[in-house]
Design a protein around this motif. Structure first.
Motif, PDB file in Angstrom:
ATOM      1  N   PRO A   1     -30.114  -7.402 -68.637  1.00  0.00           N
ATOM      2  CA  PRO A   1     -30.176  -8.708 -67.963  1.00  0.00           C
ATOM      3  C   PRO A   1     -30.334  -8.538 -66.460  1.00  0.00           C
ATOM      4  O   PRO A   1     -30.096  -7.460 -65.910  1.00  0.00           O
ATOM      5  CB  PRO A   1     -28.832  -9.343 -68.301  1.00  0.00           C
ATOM      6  CG  PRO A   1     -27.931  -8.194 -68.574  1.00  0.00           C
ATOM      7  CD  PRO A   1     -28.806  -7.109 -69.159  1.00  0.00           C
ATOM      8  N   ASP A   2     -30.723  -9.638 -65.839  1.00  0.00           N
ATOM      9  CA  ASP A   2     -30.824  -9.630 -64.377  1.00  0.00           C
ATOM     10  C   ASP A   2     -29.455  -9.354 -63.789  1.00  0.00           C
ATOM     11  O   ASP A   2     -28.434  -9.786 -64.310  1.00  0.00           O
ATOM     12  CB  ASP A   2     -31.326 -10.985 -63.862  1.00  0.00           C
ATOM     13  CG  ASP A   2     -32.789 -11.219 -64.194  1.00  0.00           C
ATOM     14  OD1 ASP A   2     -33.513 -10.228 -64.376  1.00  0.00           O
ATOM     15  OD2 ASP A   2     -33.200 -12.389 -64.273  1.00  0.00           O
ATOM     16  N   GLY A   3     -29.451  -8.631 -62.719  1.00  0.00           N
ATOM     17  CA  GLY A   3     -28.189  -8.334 -62.056  1.00  0.00           C
ATOM     18  C   GLY A   3     -28.460  -8.045 -60.594  1.00  0.00           C
ATOM     19  O   GLY A   3     -29.612  -7.885 -60.181  1.00  0.00           O
ATOM     20  N   PRO A   4     -27.417  -7.971 -59.817  1.00  0.00           N
ATOM     21  CA  PRO A   4     -27.600  -7.703 -58.392  1.00  0.00           C
ATOM     22  C   PRO A   4     -27.950  -6.234 -58.140  1.00  0.00           C
ATOM     23  O   PRO A   4     -27.638  -5.365 -58.946  1.00  0.00           O
ATOM     24  CB  PRO A   4     -26.235  -8.060 -57.801  1.00  0.00           C
ATOM     25  CG  PRO A   4     -25.285  -7.803 -58.922  1.00  0.00           C
ATOM     26  CD  PRO A   4     -26.026  -8.149 -60.183  1.00  0.00           C
ATOM     27  N   GLY A   5     -28.577  -6.011 -57.038  1.00  0.00           N
ATOM     28  CA  GLY A   5     -28.849  -4.647 -56.611  1.00  0.00           C
ATOM     29  C   GLY A   5     -30.085  -4.037 -57.242  1.00  0.00           C
ATOM     30  O   GLY A   5     -30.715  -4.605 -58.131  1.00  0.00           O
ATOM     31  N   CYS A   6     -30.388  -2.860 -56.774  1.00  0.00           N
ATOM     32  CA  CYS A   6     -31.600  -2.173 -57.208  1.00  0.00           C
ATOM     33  C   CYS A   6     -31.456  -1.548 -58.590  1.00  0.00           C
ATOM     34  O   CYS A   6     -32.439  -1.412 -59.315  1.00  0.00           O
ATOM     35  CB  CYS A   6     -31.999  -1.119 -56.186  1.00  0.00           C
ATOM     36  SG  CYS A   6     -30.677   0.050 -55.775  1.00  0.00           S
ATOM     37  N   GLY A   7     -30.253  -1.205 -58.980  1.00  0.00           N
ATOM     38  CA  GLY A   7     -30.047  -0.531 -60.259  1.00  0.00           C
ATOM     39  C   GLY A   7     -30.507  -1.354 -61.444  1.00  0.00           C
ATOM     40  O   GLY A   7     -31.151  -0.839 -62.368  1.00  0.00           O
ATOM     41  N   ALA A   8     -30.202  -2.642 -61.453  1.00  0.00           N
ATOM     42  CA  ALA A   8     -30.595  -3.511 -62.564  1.00  0.00           C
ATOM     43  C   ALA A   8     -32.115  -3.658 -62.630  1.00  0.00           C
ATOM     44  O   ALA A   8     -32.702  -3.631 -63.717  1.00  0.00           O
ATOM     45  CB  ALA A   8     -29.922  -4.871 -62.425  1.00  0.00           C
ATOM     46  N   ALA A   9     -32.748  -3.802 -61.492  1.00  0.00           N
ATOM     47  CA  ALA A   9     -34.209  -3.959 -61.465  1.00  0.00           C
ATOM     48  C   ALA A   9     -34.899  -2.703 -61.980  1.00  0.00           C
ATOM     49  O   ALA A   9     -35.874  -2.781 -62.744  1.00  0.00           O
ATOM     50  CB  ALA A   9     -34.676  -4.286 -60.047  1.00  0.00           C
ATOM     51  N   ILE A  10     -34.386  -1.551 -61.601  1.00  0.00           N
ATOM     52  CA  ILE A  10     -34.971  -0.284 -62.055  1.00  0.00           C
ATOM     53  C   ILE A  10     -34.724  -0.113 -63.553  1.00  0.00           C
ATOM     54  O   ILE A  10     -35.628   0.295 -64.300  1.00  0.00           O
ATOM     55  CB  ILE A  10     -34.405   0.901 -61.243  1.00  0.00           C
ATOM     56  CG1 ILE A  10     -34.855   0.797 -59.778  1.00  0.00           C
ATOM     57  CG2 ILE A  10     -34.843   2.235 -61.847  1.00  0.00           C
ATOM     58  CD1 ILE A  10     -34.113   1.712 -58.826  1.00  0.00           C
ATOM     59  N   ALA A  11     -33.536  -0.455 -64.012  1.00  0.00           N
ATOM     60  CA  ALA A  11     -33.216  -0.342 -65.443  1.00  0.00           C
ATOM     61  C   ALA A  11     -34.103  -1.266 -66.277  1.00  0.00           C
ATOM     62  O   ALA A  11     -34.573  -0.879 -67.351  1.00  0.00           O
ATOM     63  CB  ALA A  11     -31.746  -0.655 -65.680  1.00  0.00           C
ATOM     64  N   ARG A  12     -34.327  -2.484 -65.810  1.00  0.00           N
ATOM     65  CA  ARG A  12     -35.209  -3.411 -66.535  1.00  0.00           C
ATOM     66  C   ARG A  12     -36.622  -2.853 -66.622  1.00  0.00           C
ATOM     67  O   ARG A  12     -37.248  -2.884 -67.673  1.00  0.00           O
ATOM     68  CB  ARG A  12     -35.230  -4.779 -65.849  1.00  0.00           C
ATOM     69  CG  ARG A  12     -34.067  -5.665 -66.197  1.00  0.00           C
ATOM     70  CD  ARG A  12     -34.296  -7.103 -65.744  1.00  0.00           C
ATOM     71  NE  ARG A  12     -34.705  -7.239 -64.355  1.00  0.00           N
ATOM     72  CZ  ARG A  12     -33.876  -7.210 -63.314  1.00  0.00           C
ATOM     73  NH1 ARG A  12     -32.585  -7.059 -63.513  1.00  0.00           N
ATOM     74  NH2 ARG A  12     -34.332  -7.342 -62.095  1.00  0.00           N
ATOM     75  N   THR A  13     -37.116  -2.329 -65.509  1.00  0.00           N
ATOM     76  CA  THR A  13     -38.479  -1.780 -65.505  1.00  0.00           C
ATOM     77  C   THR A  13     -38.572  -0.580 -66.431  1.00  0.00           C
ATOM     78  O   THR A  13     -39.537  -0.453 -67.197  1.00  0.00           O
ATOM     79  CB  THR A  13     -38.904  -1.392 -64.071  1.00  0.00           C
ATOM     80  OG1 THR A  13     -38.802  -2.551 -63.234  1.00  0.00           O
ATOM     81  CG2 THR A  13     -40.332  -0.876 -64.044  1.00  0.00           C
ATOM     82  N   GLN A  14     -37.556   0.279 -66.424  1.00  0.00           N
ATOM     83  CA  GLN A  14     -37.568   1.443 -67.317  1.00  0.00           C
ATOM     84  C   GLN A  14     -37.555   1.001 -68.775  1.00  0.00           C
ATOM     85  O   GLN A  14     -38.243   1.578 -69.615  1.00  0.00           O
ATOM     86  CB  GLN A  14     -36.375   2.360 -67.036  1.00  0.00           C
ATOM     87  CG  GLN A  14     -36.373   3.628 -67.877  1.00  0.00           C
ATOM     88  CD  GLN A  14     -37.572   4.518 -67.571  1.00  0.00           C
ATOM     89  OE1 GLN A  14     -37.702   5.036 -66.461  1.00  0.00           O
ATOM     90  NE2 GLN A  14     -38.453   4.716 -68.540  1.00  0.00           N
TER      91      GLN A  14
END
Length: 109
Positions: free
Chosen positions: A43-56
């Motif tokens: 799910p969407d979350g704050p910070g860069c980690g969530a965005a990178i995890a979603r893309t992966q």
């Protein structure tokens, strides 16, 4: 008389051919390929980690379904690991920049 025999024989052959055309043939069984396991998108979350995890997760899903070939997926994942390392090092701006570059390079938004 020979003409009548040839006509009767011709009609008989035509009738047999039409009967053969009406018979249904059994269809060959269709092989069903096993569907790859669904990839769970974080799910969407704050910070860069969530965005990178979603893309992966999207990249993994695209490789699993054949929408992205494996060598490209491997390169994309390597680029994402650099972004992940920057994110884990507290360099959010750099991580998001690396993520945006990787997504643009491989045609993802």
């Amino acid at each position: 008389m020979p003409f009548v025999r040839s006509c009767v024989a011709g009609l008989a052959c035509l009738g047999l051919a039409l009967l053969g055309a009406c018979q249904q043939k059994a269809a060959a069984p269709v092989a069903v390929a096993a569907a790859p396991a669904p990839v769970v998108i974080p799910p969407d979350g704050p910070g860069c980690g969530a965005a990178i995890a979603r893309t992966q997760a999207v990249v993994d899903s695209d490789v699993a379904t054949g929408n992205l070939n494996t060598p490209v997926g491997t390169r994309f994942s390597a680029d994402l690991s650099k972004a992940r390392a920057a994110c884990e090092g507290g360099r959010d701006g750099e991580a998001l920049s690396l993520l945006a570059s990787a997504k643009a390079r491989y045609g993802y938004r």
